[in-house]
Scaffold this active site. Structure first.
Site, mmCIF file in Angstrom:
data_model
loop_
_atom_site.group_PDB
_atom_site.id
_atom_site.type_symbol
_atom_site.label_atom_id
_atom_site.label_comp_id
_atom_site.label_asym_id
_atom_site.label_seq_id
_atom_site.Cartn_x
_atom_site.Cartn_y
_atom_site.Cartn_z
ATOM 1 N N LYS A 1 1.072 4.188 -2.766
ATOM 2 C CA LYS A 1 0.606 5.466 -2.447
ATOM 3 C C LYS A 1 1.726 6.675 -2.631
ATOM 4 C CE LYS A 1 -3.643 4.810 -1.280
ATOM 5 N NZ LYS A 1 -4.750 5.085 -2.114
ATOM 6 N N TYR B 1 0.700 -1.136 -0.078
ATOM 7 C CA TYR B 1 -0.131 -0.135 -0.160
ATOM 8 C C TYR B 1 1.044 1.196 0.039
ATOM 9 C CZ TYR B 1 -3.815 3.034 1.594
ATOM 10 O OH TYR B 1 -4.844 4.117 1.876
#
Length: 298
Positions: free
Chosen positions: A168, A164
């Site tokens: 991001k 993640y």
């Protein structure tokens, strides 16, 4: 002055619930025609539902205009088709909020490569697919507002979220290049790092915090960043009504020469290298190279 979106067409991905739903409802309330995109899967990206249709019904019940779209952001052709449908109905696309996302949290030691690849594919490649699908339209009409969704995990790290976090921070980097390429076409591109109590975070937040960190408390940041007078190249943190700007900065640094141009020289000057006095916020990668040349000439 009230920020309105009359005559504007917006696409919000992952808008079947949580933050995306909040953005879609508020955009519609302020006059935008909204494409509510949601594959409708669970938070790990599996399954389907009619979440997008329900949000469209909410918008229409409140007097707004919307259409649903069940395409997957990981499928570029489906994103192109979504844009074609929006233009057939409403003639243009002015706003894109890349919000769709999934979680597959595990420590890196326990994470399978497939879990890494899938999360990066949805967040990073998915946002690139959606953006590419609207890019030519926005260039042709000389107007576009695009929002990428990053995260404090991407900016600062978080245990158990290597996949993640990588995706991001990649989105923040994508923003920084696209805002340069879009500038002469009046395309503004920004990054939002939201903290909200949604199904993505419901088992992470304590109950009281969950109630404070509502999607509604983040929506003002998202809507400002896709408004007509939005800045460009901003990284904005938002949560529970608190808004913070984040920057990728560069210290003045040190020029090492001769016998000092060694690993030992870097070690010896480490404190000076990381000294944040008079640090810079470059607006492009070229500015870092220029700062190096300036340092060498000095």
């Amino acid at each position: 002055m009230t920020i309105r979106f009359d005559d504007k067409v917006a696409i919000v991905t992952g808008a079947g619930g949580g933050l995306g739903r909040g953005y879609a409802l508020e955009l519609a309330r302020r006059g935008a025609k909204v494409v509510v995109n949601d594959l409708g899967g669970s938070r790990d990206g599996t399954g389907h539902s009619d979440a997008a249709l329900k949000v469209v019904e909410e918008i229409e019940a409140a007097g707004g205009t919307a259409m649903s779209n069940g395409g997957s952001v990981t499928e570029y052709d489906q994103m192109v088709e979504m844009v074609v449908r929006a233009k057939e109905a409403w003639g243009r696309v002015d706003i894109l909020i890349n919000n769709a996302g999934v979680l597959r949290d595990k420590s890196f030691a326990k994470m399978e490569p497939a879990d890494f690849e899938f999360v990066v594919d949805v967040h990073l490649n998915g946002s690139a697919n959606c953006t590419k699908a609207v890019w030519d339209t926005m260039r042709e009409q000389a107007y576009g507002r695009i929002l990428m969704t990053a995260s404090s995990t991407g900016l600062y790290g978080n245990f158990g979220q290597a996949n993640y976090g990588a995706a991001k921070l990649g989105l923040a980097g994508l923003t920084k290049t696209l805002q340069l390429e879009g500038a002469k076409y009046n395309i503004k591109v920004n990054t939002l790092a939201p903290t909200a109590g949604t199904r993505m975070t419901e088992d992470i937040f304590p109950e009281e915090a969950f109630k404070l960190f509502t999607p509604e408390s983040v929506a003002p940041a998202a809507l400002f960043l896709v408004s007509e007078d939005a800045p460009t190249n901003a990284i904005l943190g938002a949560g529970a009504g608190v808004f913070q700007a984040a920057y990728v900065t560069l210290t003045q640094g040190v020029a090492l020469k001769g016998d000092e141009l060694t690993p030992e020289g870097v070690a010896a000057h480490w404190a000076q290298i990381i000294d944040r006095t008079d640090e810079m916020t470059p607006q492009s990668g070229a500015e870092q190279a220029m700062s190096i040349m300036k340092k060498l000439q000095g």
